[in-house]
Design a protein around this motif. Structure first.
Motif, PDB file in Angstrom:
ATOM      1  N   GLY A  80       0.800  -1.231   0.000  1.00  0.00           N
ATOM      2  CA  GLY A  80       0.000   0.000   0.000  1.00  0.00           C
ATOM      3  C   GLY A  80       0.826   1.272   0.000  1.00  0.00           C
ATOM      4  N   ASP A  81       2.126   1.158   0.323  1.00  0.00           N
ATOM      5  CA  ASP A  81       2.997   2.338   0.297  1.00  0.00           C
ATOM      6  C   ASP A  81       3.349   2.701  -1.142  1.00  0.00           C
ATOM      7  N   LEU A  82       3.763   3.944  -1.347  1.00  0.00           N
ATOM      8  CA  LEU A  82       4.301   4.381  -2.634  1.00  0.00           C
ATOM      9  C   LEU A  82       5.806   4.504  -2.521  1.00  0.00           C
ATOM     10  N   ILE A  83       6.517   4.121  -3.571  1.00  0.00           N
ATOM     11  CA  ILE A  83       7.950   4.374  -3.673  1.00  0.00           C
ATOM     12  C   ILE A  83       8.073   5.499  -4.680  1.00  0.00           C
ATOM     13  N   VAL A  84       8.711   6.598  -4.262  1.00  0.00           N
ATOM     14  CA  VAL A  84       8.744   7.834  -5.049  1.00  0.00           C
ATOM     15  C   VAL A  84      10.191   8.231  -5.301  1.00  0.00           C
ATOM     16  N   THR A  85      10.521   8.556  -6.548  1.00  0.00           N
ATOM     17  CA  THR A  85      11.863   9.035  -6.861  1.00  0.00           C
ATOM     18  C   THR A  85      12.034  10.468  -6.368  1.00  0.00           C
ATOM     19  N   THR A  86      13.239  10.783  -5.902  1.00  0.00           N
ATOM     20  CA  THR A  86      13.524  12.144  -5.454  1.00  0.00           C
ATOM     21  C   THR A  86      14.619  12.801  -6.288  1.00  0.00           C
ATOM     22  N   THR A  87      15.164  12.054  -7.227  1.00  0.00           N
ATOM     23  CA  THR A  87      16.255  12.551  -8.069  1.00  0.00           C
ATOM     24  C   THR A  87      16.054  12.067  -9.503  1.00  0.00           C
ATOM     25  N   SER A  88      16.435  12.908 -10.461  1.00  0.00           N
ATOM     26  CA  SER A  88      16.398  12.528 -11.869  1.00  0.00           C
ATOM     27  C   SER A  88      17.254  13.503 -12.668  1.00  0.00           C
ATOM     28  N   GLU A  89      17.488  13.161 -13.908  1.00  0.00           N
ATOM     29  CA  GLU A  89      18.205  14.060 -14.801  1.00  0.00           C
ATOM     30  C   GLU A  89      17.267  15.083 -15.427  1.00  0.00           C
ATOM     31  N   ASN A  90      15.948  14.872 -15.269  1.00  0.00           N
ATOM     32  CA  ASN A  90      14.992  15.851 -15.791  1.00  0.00           C
ATOM     33  C   ASN A  90      13.859  16.040 -14.788  1.00  0.00           C
ATOM     34  N   ILE A  91      13.243  17.192 -14.849  1.00  0.00           N
ATOM     35  CA  ILE A  91      12.227  17.573 -13.865  1.00  0.00           C
ATOM     36  C   ILE A  91      10.967  16.717 -13.966  1.00  0.00           C
ATOM     37  N   GLU A  92      10.661  16.225 -15.155  1.00  0.00           N
ATOM     38  CA  GLU A  92       9.447  15.434 -15.346  1.00  0.00           C
ATOM     39  C   GLU A  92       9.481  14.130 -14.556  1.00  0.00           C
ATOM     40  N   GLU A  93      10.659  13.522 -14.435  1.00  0.00           N
ATOM     41  CA  GLU A  93      10.757  12.215 -13.772  1.00  0.00           C
ATOM     42  C   GLU A  93      10.914  12.311 -12.255  1.00  0.00           C
ATOM     43  N   VAL A  94      11.221  13.504 -11.736  1.00  0.00           N
ATOM     44  CA  VAL A  94      11.275  13.669 -10.283  1.00  0.00           C
ATOM     45  C   VAL A  94       9.867  13.416  -9.743  1.00  0.00           C
ATOM     46  N   GLN A 136       2.496  21.655  -9.011  1.00  0.00           N
ATOM     47  CA  GLN A 136       2.848  21.911  -7.616  1.00  0.00           C
ATOM     48  C   GLN A 136       4.285  21.500  -7.302  1.00  0.00           C
ATOM     49  N   LYS A 137       4.703  20.320  -7.767  1.00  0.00           N
ATOM     50  CA  LYS A 137       6.038  19.827  -7.417  1.00  0.00           C
ATOM     51  C   LYS A 137       7.135  20.664  -8.062  1.00  0.00           C
ATOM     52  N   ARG A 138       6.889  21.209  -9.243  1.00  0.00           N
ATOM     53  CA  ARG A 138       7.907  21.995  -9.957  1.00  0.00           C
ATOM     54  C   ARG A 138       8.431  23.159  -9.124  1.00  0.00           C
ATOM     55  N   LYS A 139       7.598  23.700  -8.239  1.00  0.00           N
ATOM     56  CA  LYS A 139       8.012  24.819  -7.387  1.00  0.00           C
ATOM     57  C   LYS A 139       9.113  24.410  -6.415  1.00  0.00           C
ATOM     58  N   PHE A 140       9.242  23.119  -6.151  1.00  0.00           N
ATOM     59  CA  PHE A 140      10.163  22.640  -5.128  1.00  0.00           C
ATOM     60  C   PHE A 140      11.406  21.936  -5.670  1.00  0.00           C
ATOM     61  N   VAL A 141      11.439  21.631  -6.957  1.00  0.00           N
ATOM     62  CA  VAL A 141      12.573  20.907  -7.541  1.00  0.00           C
ATOM     63  C   VAL A 141      13.747  21.865  -7.701  1.00  0.00           C
ATOM     64  N   SER A 142      14.938  21.393  -7.327  1.00  0.00           N
ATOM     65  CA  SER A 142      16.138  22.215  -7.458  1.00  0.00           C
ATOM     66  C   SER A 142      17.202  21.444  -8.241  1.00  0.00           C
ATOM     67  N   GLY A 143      18.265  22.145  -8.614  1.00  0.00           N
ATOM     68  CA  GLY A 143      19.373  21.530  -9.328  1.00  0.00           C
ATOM     69  C   GLY A 143      19.387  21.918 -10.792  1.00  0.00           C
ATOM     70  N   THR A 144      20.570  21.853 -11.381  1.00  0.00           N
ATOM     71  CA  THR A 144      20.708  22.182 -12.799  1.00  0.00           C
ATOM     72  C   THR A 144      20.896  20.904 -13.621  1.00  0.00           C
ATOM     73  N   LYS A 145      21.988  20.193 -13.434  1.00  0.00           N
ATOM     74  CA  LYS A 145      22.216  18.958 -14.185  1.00  0.00           C
ATOM     75  C   LYS A 145      21.402  17.809 -13.593  1.00  0.00           C
ATOM     76  N   VAL A 146      21.436  17.667 -12.284  1.00  0.00           N
ATOM     77  CA  VAL A 146      20.647  16.653 -11.595  1.00  0.00           C
ATOM     78  C   VAL A 146      19.539  17.361 -10.828  1.00  0.00           C
ATOM     79  N   LYS A 147      18.319  16.924 -11.045  1.00  0.00           N
ATOM     80  CA  LYS A 147      17.152  17.519 -10.394  1.00  0.00           C
ATOM     81  C   LYS A 147      16.848  16.741  -9.115  1.00  0.00           C
TER      82      LYS A 147
END
Length: 164
Positions: A80-94, A136-147
């Motif tokens: 029932g839990d979700l596993i969520v990515t916190t890092t990616s090379e692009n903002i869409e996959e975060v 909503q999430k886009r407001k919180f994503v940081s980083g240039t090469k790695v998001k």
């Protein structure tokens, strides 16, 4: 009017309330799982990179396994839990999420977190795919090469919480 419209009119005449994810669950950050730790048979695990490339909205079995001794030291997700990515090379996959619907616990590693919550896991996983969540999430994503996004910031994203 559809059945959904009828239900909303009956149970939510003022509309469906929105709540921060942190009010309906908790986020637990993973750590220390690397691809080199994979074994042919052992304790089931999900590596963050597999969430983008292998899994869909939900999973009942894992692709990979690790030694039980390592699993005992790692963060784990329950059914029932979700596993969520916190890092990616692009903002869409975060914040790509997979709902764990299999039996028993699974280990997770770094660059991901577990969202333990009180909602329907598929509902939440699908919500993570919506344009409303993305904005909503886009407001919180940081980083240039790695998001990257902090779990405390994901907890601030609001989700509609209809009554059961």
């Amino acid at each position: 009017m559809s059945r959904i419209d009828d239900l909303i009119a009956e149970h939510c005449p003022a509309g469906v309330p929105f709540k921060p994810l942190g009010e309906v669950g908790t986020f637990v950050r993973g750590s220390d799982l690397q691809k080199k730790d994979f074994v042919d048979d052992g304790f089931p695990c999900i590596h963050y990179g597999q969430i983008y490339t292998f899994y869909g909205t939900s999973a009942t079995v894992t692709k990979s396994f690790i030694a039980p001794e390592l699993a005992a030291r790692l963060k784990q997700a329950e059914t029932g839990d979700l596993i969520v990515t916190t890092t990616s090379e692009n903002i869409e996959e975060v914040c790509t999420a997979v709902a764990w619907l299999g039996e028993g616990s699974i280990a997770i590693g770094g660059h991901s977190c577990v969202f333990k919550h009180t909602l329907d896991p598929l509902y939440v996983a699908y919500y993570f795919q919506t344009g409303q969540f993305e904005l909503q999430k886009r407001k919180f994503v940081s980083g240039t090469k790695v998001k990257d996004i902090k779990t405390s910031d994901i907890a601030r994203v609001k989700i509609p919480v209809p009554p059961l």
